[in-house]
Design a protein around this motif. Structure first.
Motif, PDB file in Angstrom:
ATOM      1  N   GLU A  83       0.775  -1.179   0.065  1.00 41.55           N
ATOM      2  CA  GLU A  83      -0.072  -0.100  -0.010  1.00 41.55           C
ATOM      3  C   GLU A  83       0.878   1.258  -0.094  1.00 41.55           C
ATOM      4  N   TRP A  85       3.994   1.815  -1.289  1.00 37.06           N
ATOM      5  CA  TRP A  85       4.606   1.836  -2.471  1.00 37.06           C
ATOM      6  C   TRP A  85       3.770   2.362  -3.150  1.00 37.06           C
ATOM      7  N   ARG A  89       3.457   6.648  -4.858  1.00 40.42           N
ATOM      8  CA  ARG A  89       3.613   6.994  -6.321  1.00 40.42           C
ATOM      9  C   ARG A  89       2.287   8.084  -6.549  1.00 40.42           C
TER      10      ARG A  89
ATOM     11  N   LEU B   8      -7.029  -7.001 -11.873  1.00 39.94           N
ATOM     12  CA  LEU B   8      -6.178  -6.950 -10.675  1.00 39.94           C
ATOM     13  C   LEU B   8      -5.217  -7.638 -10.949  1.00 39.94           C
ATOM     14  N   PHE B  12      -1.311  -6.333 -10.557  1.00 37.18           N
ATOM     15  CA  PHE B  12      -0.193  -6.834  -9.783  1.00 37.18           C
ATOM     16  C   PHE B  12       0.872  -7.570 -10.315  1.00 37.18           C
ATOM     17  N   LEU B  15       3.297  -4.884 -11.579  1.00 35.32           N
ATOM     18  CA  LEU B  15       4.060  -4.323 -10.608  1.00 35.32           C
ATOM     19  C   LEU B  15       5.096  -5.216  -9.747  1.00 35.32           C
ATOM     20  N   ARG B  21       8.524  -1.421 -11.959  1.00 34.93           N
ATOM     21  CA  ARG B  21       7.980  -0.447 -10.934  1.00 34.93           C
ATOM     22  C   ARG B  21       8.941   0.869 -11.038  1.00 34.93           C
ATOM     23  N   VAL B  24       7.338   3.032 -13.430  1.00 30.57           N
ATOM     24  CA  VAL B  24       6.064   3.681 -12.836  1.00 30.57           C
ATOM     25  C   VAL B  24       6.484   4.639 -11.777  1.00 30.57           C
ATOM     26  N   GLU B  25       7.717   4.482 -11.126  1.00 29.05           N
ATOM     27  CA  GLU B  25       8.136   5.519 -10.301  1.00 29.05           C
ATOM     28  C   GLU B  25       8.574   6.872 -11.073  1.00 29.05           C
ATOM     29  N   SER B  28       5.462   8.630 -12.515  1.00 26.15           N
ATOM     30  CA  SER B  28       4.486   9.207 -11.381  1.00 26.15           C
ATOM     31  C   SER B  28       5.198  10.835 -11.201  1.00 26.15           C
ATOM     32  N   PRO B  76      -3.124   7.041 -13.741  1.00 27.86           N
ATOM     33  CA  PRO B  76      -3.295   6.812 -12.182  1.00 27.86           C
ATOM     34  C   PRO B  76      -4.685   6.074 -11.669  1.00 27.86           C
ATOM     35  N   LEU B  79      -3.556   2.626 -10.898  1.00 27.19           N
ATOM     36  CA  LEU B  79      -2.805   2.485  -9.561  1.00 27.19           C
ATOM     37  C   LEU B  79      -3.869   2.265  -8.392  1.00 27.19           C
ATOM     38  N   ALA B  82      -5.420  -0.712  -7.654  1.00 29.03           N
ATOM     39  CA  ALA B  82      -4.811  -1.720  -7.010  1.00 29.03           C
ATOM     40  C   ALA B  82      -4.639  -1.253  -5.332  1.00 29.03           C
ATOM     41  N   GLU B  83      -4.499   0.156  -5.169  1.00 29.34           N
ATOM     42  CA  GLU B  83      -4.665   0.540  -3.946  1.00 29.34           C
ATOM     43  C   GLU B  83      -5.871   0.500  -3.108  1.00 29.34           C
ATOM     44  N   TRP B  85      -8.144  -1.882  -3.641  1.00 27.52           N
ATOM     45  CA  TRP B  85      -8.247  -3.505  -3.251  1.00 27.52           C
ATOM     46  C   TRP B  85      -7.246  -3.611  -1.648  1.00 27.52           C
ATOM     47  N   ILE B  86      -6.207  -3.080  -1.934  1.00 29.29           N
ATOM     48  CA  ILE B  86      -5.628  -3.389  -0.638  1.00 29.29           C
ATOM     49  C   ILE B  86      -5.978  -2.440   0.729  1.00 29.29           C
ATOM     50  N   ASN B  87      -6.653  -1.291   0.317  1.00 27.39           N
ATOM     51  CA  ASN B  87      -7.219  -0.572   1.284  1.00 27.39           C
ATOM     52  C   ASN B  87      -8.432  -1.282   1.934  1.00 27.39           C
TER      53      ASN B  87
END
Lengths: 118, 118
Positions: A83, A85, A89, B8, B12, B15, B21, B24-25, B28, B76, B79, B82-83, B85-87
């Motif tokens: 999360e 990482w 971004r 997803l 993932f 990533l 990554r 993507v970094e 961003s 964005p 991203l 993915a965020e 889902w984790i959240n």
């Protein structure tokens, strides 16, 4: 940095599979025995065990065997790492949008004062 | 749901690689031509292009070729998916901890009132 990268490789790889995400979804609501994790999944028990070992290697799940029952639990720190990482971004991207906004505002003001002057 | 799962999976998976990554970094912080993305990466240009196509297939990056220069930019929304889902997992896990806390508090109060009574 290299270490952290290897962690993130394993983490994101572990999350890139629907069966493994289903296991993480279930375990986010509380620990569960392997038999319960396997029940909704359309695959054999050895396949479930294999997915669990990927999740354990990624640090997302830990398990404990007592007698014949193996119980699994989520390791929330690992999910936080992924999360963080993504979050980093988003912050960079939003910062860039803010700077772009300020720049466009300045351009607009300059143009307006130019119009007023001309 | 099945569609979202496929998204997803791709996200993932995209990533789960340090070179992807790194791209993507970099993106961003703003759009960049492929040549600039390739410079810090220890690999050939065809390998970089292959990583970019994985990122594009996952919806994380879009690119536009003008003349001989291909410029890439971050997407964005991918991203965020993915965020989110984790959240959602973190929220479930924290809810569970809260409920566990309330339960333990109740147990403690019952025990204390039991002690006072006995």
């Amino acid at each position: 940095m290299l270490n952290q990268r290897t962690d993130l490789d394993r983490l994101f790889h572990a999350l890139a599979d629907p069966a493994r995400r289903a296991i993480v979804e279930r375990l986010s609501r509380g620990p569960a025995p392997v038999s319960e994790l396997a029940r909704p999944l359309p695959m054999s028990l050895p396949s479930v065990m294999q997915h669990l070992s990927v999740l354990e290697a990624a640090g997302l799940v830990r398990s404990l065997k007592v007698g014949r029952v193996r119980t699994c639990a989520i390791e929330p720190q690992a999910l936080s790492q992924a999360e963080q990482w993504i979050n980093a971004r988003r912050i960079e991207w939003e910062d860039r949008l803010d700077r772009l906004g300020v720049y466009l505002e300045e351009m607009k003001r300059e143009e307006e004062s130019g119009d007023a002057g001309g």
